[in-house]
Enzyme design. Structure first.
Site: not given
Ligand code: AMP
Ligand code: ZN
Length: 133
Positions: A99, A101
């Protein structure tokens, strides 16, 4: 991937606030934003991280990230945006579906960049030898 949270979001099994979708890409609001309007852009094909993601999926995601960042500037009045990809646990990755951001930025929003380190003696040359192609 049956157990993957973001695959479940893409399929609609888990609800999300969708911002953008095309043939290859799905994008939705991060549940715990750095700033309001923080979006996650994900490829519809499951891959665990950037290293495993195909170039085609990556290009599609980055192209969507550009559209979404531009929209954050226009619609949210953001003064800039960051595109950021965490890869592997040491980087802070917690969800193992690739993903990007896309974080809208505002003056004085408190989101800090890294502190720079310095190279000592011959270190820079040694690192360069290891890194360059
Ligand atoms: P990372 O640390 O790059 O793996 O980021 C994962 C991101 O996913 C974090 O910023 C979380 O806030 C986001 N996240 C986790 N669960 C959900 C969800 N159900 N819907 C939207 N965002 C999410
Ligand atoms: Zn997945």
């Amino acid at each position: 991937m049956d157990a993957c949270l973001f695959c479940k979001i893409i399929s609609g099994e888990i609800p999300s606030h969708k911002v953008y979708e095309d043939e290859k890409v799905f994008a939705f609001l991060d549940i715990n934003p750095v700033n309001k309007g923080h979006v996650l852009v994900v490829p519809k094909n499951h891959s665990t991280d950037l290293v495993e993601c195909s170039d085609e999926d990556l290009c599609s995601c980055m192209s969507a990230a550009k559209k979404i960042g531009s929209k954050q500037l226009e619609a949210l009045g953001a003064k800039g945006f960051n595109t950021l990809i965490n890869t592997r646990p040491a980087s802070g990755q917690i969800i193992y579906h690739t993903h990007i951001h896309v974080i809208p930025r505002f003056e004085g929003d408190g989101f800090k960049h890294w502190h720079g380190k310095s190279y000592s003696n011959d270190e820079e040359r040694v690192i360069l030898e290891k890194l360059r192609f």
